[in-house]
Scaffold this active site. Structure first.
Site, PDB file in Angstrom:
ATOM      1  N   HIS A  59       0.757  -0.996  -0.064  1.00 49.16           N
ATOM      2  CA  HIS A  59      -0.002  -0.005  -0.152  1.00 49.16           C
ATOM      3  C   HIS A  59       1.045   1.058  -0.012  1.00 49.16           C
ATOM      4  CE1 HIS A  59       0.807   0.136   4.485  1.00 49.16           C
ATOM      5  NE2 HIS A  59       0.255   1.188   4.502  1.00 49.16           N
ATOM      6  N   HIS A  61       0.703   5.884   0.968  1.00 48.06           N
ATOM      7  CA  HIS A  61      -0.209   6.980   1.186  1.00 48.06           C
ATOM      8  C   HIS A  61       0.725   8.072   0.661  1.00 48.06           C
ATOM      9  CE1 HIS A  61      -1.738   4.887   4.737  1.00 48.06           C
ATOM     10  NE2 HIS A  61      -0.677   4.176   4.823  1.00 48.06           N
ATOM     11  N   TYR A 147      11.786   4.159  -0.140  1.00 44.12           N
ATOM     12  CA  TYR A 147      10.647   4.625  -0.813  1.00 44.12           C
ATOM     13  C   TYR A 147       9.587   5.744  -0.156  1.00 44.12           C
ATOM     14  CZ  TYR A 147      12.351   0.148  -2.453  1.00 44.12           C
ATOM     15  OH  TYR A 147      13.126  -0.812  -2.794  1.00 44.12           O
TER      16      TYR A 147
END
Length: 179
Positions: A59, A61, A147
């Site tokens: 996932h 954000h 990342y």
């Protein structure tokens, strides 16, 4: 089906959470260069400013500021997801509904979006994005997660390098957008 409404305010800043369909996958970090290219090509056609972004294995954000007069973040997510998916081999399992709709089984259909309300809301979401690799125990120091726009925020003087941890000796390439 639910009647879900999204907040739409032109030119504003939004926080997003986007998940893979397979929550045990590492596809996003394994294919980080493809994800970066998908974002880059989308921004070239549909501009937005990346305030913050963190990519985790399954996932991500992020927080975007849209251009004045523009509130179409949904189009941007559709283009990013499509650009990413179309360049991957179709080996993922798909549900009957996904096959019927000719959809890939890579992304969850929906995503979480939140319209940033004020400076405090902005800071809370900005910090949440950058804290996420520690929250999920991927690293012991934020500087060790490659990342994330955390590295850009450090370079801009927003955070000290040891925010929530010790300084890192790594000066690696973190991509054009810091993730």
């Amino acid at each position: 089906m639910s009647n879900y409404r999204r907040a739409r305010a032109p030119g504003e800043t939004y926080f997003f959470t986007v998940n893979l369909y397979d929550r045990k996958s590492d596809l996003l970090v394994r294919e980080i260069d493809l994800l970066r290219e998908s974002v880059r090509s989308t921004r070239a056609r549909h501009p937005f400013y990346i305030e913050a972004w963190v990519v985790l294995p399954e996932h991500m954000h992020c927080m975007w500021k849209l251009p004045p007069g523009d509130n179409d973040f949904a189009l941007r997510w559709q283009v990013i997801k499509f650009a990413f998916s179309k360049r991957l081999r179709a080996v993922e399992p798909r549900t009957v509904n996904q096959r019927r709709r000719a959809e890939r089984g890579i992304w969850q259909r929906r995503y979480w979006e939140h319209l940033i309300r004020d400076a405090q809301d902005y800071q809370q979401h900005f910090d949440y994005i950058h804290y996420n690799p520690l929250k999920h125990n991927y690293v012991g120091r934020l500087a060790d997660w490659p990342y994330s726009s955390f590295h850009r925020a450090v370079a801009m003087g927003i955070y000290p390098e040891d925010w929530c941890g010790r300084p890192s000796d790594d000066t690696g390439d973190f991509g054009e957008y810091g993730f």
